[in-house]
Design an enzyme around this catalytic site. Structure first.
Site, PDB file in Angstrom:
ATOM      1  CE  LYS A  83      -4.261  -1.884   1.897  1.00  0.00           C
ATOM      2  NZ  LYS A  83      -5.295  -1.785   2.935  1.00  0.00           N
ATOM      3  CG  ASP A 120      -8.771   0.206   3.300  1.00  0.00           C
ATOM      4  OD1 ASP A 120      -9.511  -0.573   2.675  1.00  0.00           O
ATOM      5  OD2 ASP A 120      -7.542   0.018   3.423  1.00  0.00           O
TER       6      ASP A 120
HETATM    7  N1  LIG Z   1     -12.887  -4.742   6.903  1.00  0.00           N
HETATM    8  C1  LIG Z   1     -11.994  -4.293   6.035  1.00  0.00           C
HETATM    9  O1  LIG Z   1     -12.311  -3.932   4.883  1.00  0.00           O
HETATM   10  C2  LIG Z   1     -10.552  -4.169   6.452  1.00  0.00           C
HETATM   11  C3  LIG Z   1      -9.677  -3.324   5.724  1.00  0.00           C
HETATM   12  C4  LIG Z   1      -8.344  -3.210   6.133  1.00  0.00           C
HETATM   13  C5  LIG Z   1      -7.895  -3.941   7.240  1.00  0.00           C
HETATM   14  N2  LIG Z   1      -8.753  -4.772   7.909  1.00  0.00           N
HETATM   15  C6  LIG Z   1      -8.306  -5.536   9.096  1.00  0.00           C
HETATM   16  O2  LIG Z   1      -7.765  -4.608  10.041  1.00  0.00           O
HETATM   17  C7  LIG Z   1      -6.739  -5.221  10.811  1.00  0.00           C
HETATM   18  C8  LIG Z   1      -5.502  -4.315  10.835  1.00  0.00           C
HETATM   19  O3  LIG Z   1      -5.014  -4.125   9.522  1.00  0.00           O
HETATM   20  P1  LIG Z   1      -3.801  -3.096   9.234  1.00  0.00           P
HETATM   21  O4  LIG Z   1      -3.578  -3.116   7.776  1.00  0.00           O
HETATM   22  O5  LIG Z   1      -4.038  -1.794   9.924  1.00  0.00           O
HETATM   23  O6  LIG Z   1      -2.569  -3.832   9.978  1.00  0.00           O
HETATM   24  P2  LIG Z   1      -1.251  -3.192  10.581  1.00  0.00           P
HETATM   25  O7  LIG Z   1      -0.881  -1.935   9.889  1.00  0.00           O
HETATM   26  O8  LIG Z   1      -0.267  -4.321  10.644  1.00  0.00           O
HETATM   27  O9  LIG Z   1      -1.651  -2.798  12.108  1.00  0.00           O
HETATM   28  C9  LIG Z   1      -1.940  -3.790  13.060  1.00  0.00           C
HETATM   29  C10 LIG Z   1      -2.481  -3.150  14.338  1.00  0.00           C
HETATM   30  O10 LIG Z   1      -2.819  -4.208  15.260  1.00  0.00           O
HETATM   31  C11 LIG Z   1      -2.120  -4.010  16.510  1.00  0.00           C
HETATM   32  N3  LIG Z   1      -1.773  -5.287  17.122  1.00  0.00           N
HETATM   33  C12 LIG Z   1      -1.310  -6.400  16.493  1.00  0.00           C
HETATM   34  N4  LIG Z   1      -1.092  -7.379  17.395  1.00  0.00           N
HETATM   35  C13 LIG Z   1      -1.423  -6.862  18.616  1.00  0.00           C
HETATM   36  C14 LIG Z   1      -1.426  -7.388  19.942  1.00  0.00           C
HETATM   37  N5  LIG Z   1      -1.043  -8.646  20.203  1.00  0.00           N
HETATM   38  N6  LIG Z   1      -1.851  -6.590  20.948  1.00  0.00           N
HETATM   39  C15 LIG Z   1      -2.249  -5.309  20.704  1.00  0.00           C
HETATM   40  N7  LIG Z   1      -2.279  -4.759  19.468  1.00  0.00           N
HETATM   41  C16 LIG Z   1      -1.868  -5.531  18.439  1.00  0.00           C
HETATM   42  C17 LIG Z   1      -0.875  -3.233  16.110  1.00  0.00           C
HETATM   43  O11 LIG Z   1      -0.334  -2.613  17.248  1.00  0.00           O
HETATM   44  P3  LIG Z   1       1.258  -2.339  17.369  1.00  0.00           P
HETATM   45  O12 LIG Z   1       1.507  -1.075  16.605  1.00  0.00           O
HETATM   46  O13 LIG Z   1       1.496  -2.226  18.820  1.00  0.00           O
HETATM   47  O14 LIG Z   1       1.946  -3.529  16.755  1.00  0.00           O
HETATM   48  C18 LIG Z   1      -1.457  -2.260  15.072  1.00  0.00           C
HETATM   49  O15 LIG Z   1      -2.128  -1.196  15.712  1.00  0.00           O
HETATM   50  C19 LIG Z   1      -6.512  -6.597  10.166  1.00  0.00           C
HETATM   51  O16 LIG Z   1      -7.201  -7.552  10.945  1.00  0.00           O
HETATM   52  C20 LIG Z   1      -7.135  -6.475   8.780  1.00  0.00           C
HETATM   53  O17 LIG Z   1      -7.618  -7.717   8.296  1.00  0.00           O
HETATM   54  C21 LIG Z   1     -10.073  -4.882   7.545  1.00  0.00           C
END
Ligand SMILES: NC(=O)c1ccc[n+]([C@@H]2O[C@H](COP(=O)([O-])OP(=O)(O)OC[C@H]3O[C@@H](n4cnc5c(N)ncnc54)[C@H](OP(=O)(O)O)[C@@H]3O)[C@@H](O)[C@H]2O)c1
Length: 291
Positions: A83, A120
């Site tokens: 992205k 998004d």
């Molecule tokens: N519905 C939809 O259309 C849609 C669209 C996009 C994404 N999503 C979903 O949104 C989620 C995040 O996506 P992203 O692209 O933002 O990922 P990302 O950039 O990797 O961010 C992950 C987030 O999760 C937190 N996290 C991960 N493991 C954790 C833990 N054990 N305890 C506390 N916090 C934790 C991270 O915190 P840290 O910074 O502390 O690591 C960070 O804030 C995913 O599940 C994805 O499938 C859904």
């Protein structure tokens, strides 16, 4: 173009030599539901086109995009981990992509320019609105997480006049987000549950609660919430996360992540295939069948 309201009576997908083409670039990409969704809409509207998964390694991203352009594709969706690279590659960014610092939709223009969009955040807001879950004017939202999805959702909510706060396990990342999106408040991760009473909307944008994620049973306490709190989760596998189940148990209104997934796809489909697709129960059923 024939518009058929009933997917069961929709024509077979037509792919001729003039077919419009798009796809999704990711590494890996096999988990993506976008091919199922876009090909469902292509069939439903009888459009001569195809949408394919494109597994592309990070070091091949630019070469792959240029190759798709050369092959006559109309554009592509971009998912993890491309992205930010897509943002850097685009010749032109729409305001949502500029604010999100990321691009999930590339449009290849006829003059060779590449336009980058971020859908998004607007997909989340559209999903909220489609569910009839309105926030009060200058309502307050708390986002769990400060990753890519959080940035996009926070920017879209701010654009709609919502006061947004974020809390993240790694505080530094939340602070970085606050520098990028002026007006964003940061709440320490250890304190957000106790302060929940001051918010109208809680959105989980972390991967907590996701099947196969770091903690599929993630279920914080919502005891401090007011009865008017709307609880949203952008995780969509499972459709009802433990957080949403807890909120429903407390009589709070909830919103799952599937609607965001459906709504974020609409803009790209319209750009590439020339039709504004509907998000309705049939679309949701088609996507759910692919989960
Ligand atoms: N519905 C939809 O259309 C849609 C669209 C996009 C994404 N999503 C979903 O949104 C989620 C995040 O996506 P992203 O692209 O933002 O990922 P990302 O950039 O990797 O961010 C992950 C987030 O999760 C937190 N996290 C991960 N493991 C954790 C833990 N054990 N305890 C506390 N916090 C934790 C991270 O915190 P840290 O910074 O502390 O690591 C960070 O804030 C995913 O599940 C994805 O499938 C859904």
């Amino acid at each position: 173009m024939t518009k058929t309201p009933d997917s069961d009576s929709a024509p077979l997908q037509i792919i001729t030599g003039k077919a419009r083409l798009a796809g999704v670039l990711g590494w890996p990409v096999s988990h993506s539901r976008s091919p199922a969704l876009h090909n469902y809409w292509l069939r439903r509207y009888g459009i001569d086109g195809a949408y394919v998964p494109l597994p592309v390694r990070p070091d091949q991203f630019e070469a792959a995009v240029r190759g798709l352009q050369a092959a006559g594709f109309r554009g592509a969706n971009v998912t993890i981990p491309h992205k930010e690279a897509a943002c850097a590659l685009a010749d032109e960014l729409d305001p949502s992509a500029q604010r999100a610092g990321a691009v999930n939709t590339l449009v290849f223009e006829a003059d060779g320019r590449i336009r980058g969009l971020s859908t998004d955040g607007s997909g989340f807001v559209a999903s909220l609105e489609a569910s009839g879950l309105r926030l009060p004017a200058s309502g307050r939202a708390l986002l769990l997480g400060a990753g890519g999805a959080a940035r996009s959702v926070a920017a879209a909510l701010q654009d709609g006049g919502v006061q947004v706060a974020v809390t993240n396990r790694t505080q530094e990342r939340a602070d970085t987000l606050a520098r990028l999106l002026p007006g964003l408040e940061v709440v320490p991760w250890a304190e957000w549950e106790a302060g929940l009473g001051g918010y109208d909307l809680l959105v989980n944008t972390t991967s907590l609660g996701m099947e196969g994620g770091p903690d599929p049973l993630f279920c914080p306490s919502l005891k401090a919430a007011s009865q008017a709190l709307v609880v949203a989760d952008i995780v969509y596998v499972p459709r009802q996360t433990p957080l949403l189940a807890e909120a429903a148990q407390q009589g709070l209104k909830t919103l799952g992540g599937l609607g965001m997934l459906l709504h974020q796809a609409r803009l790209g489909f319209r750009e590439w295939f020339g039709q504004d697709p509907v998000v309705d129960a049939q679309t949701e059923a088609a996507l759910t069948a692919s989960l």
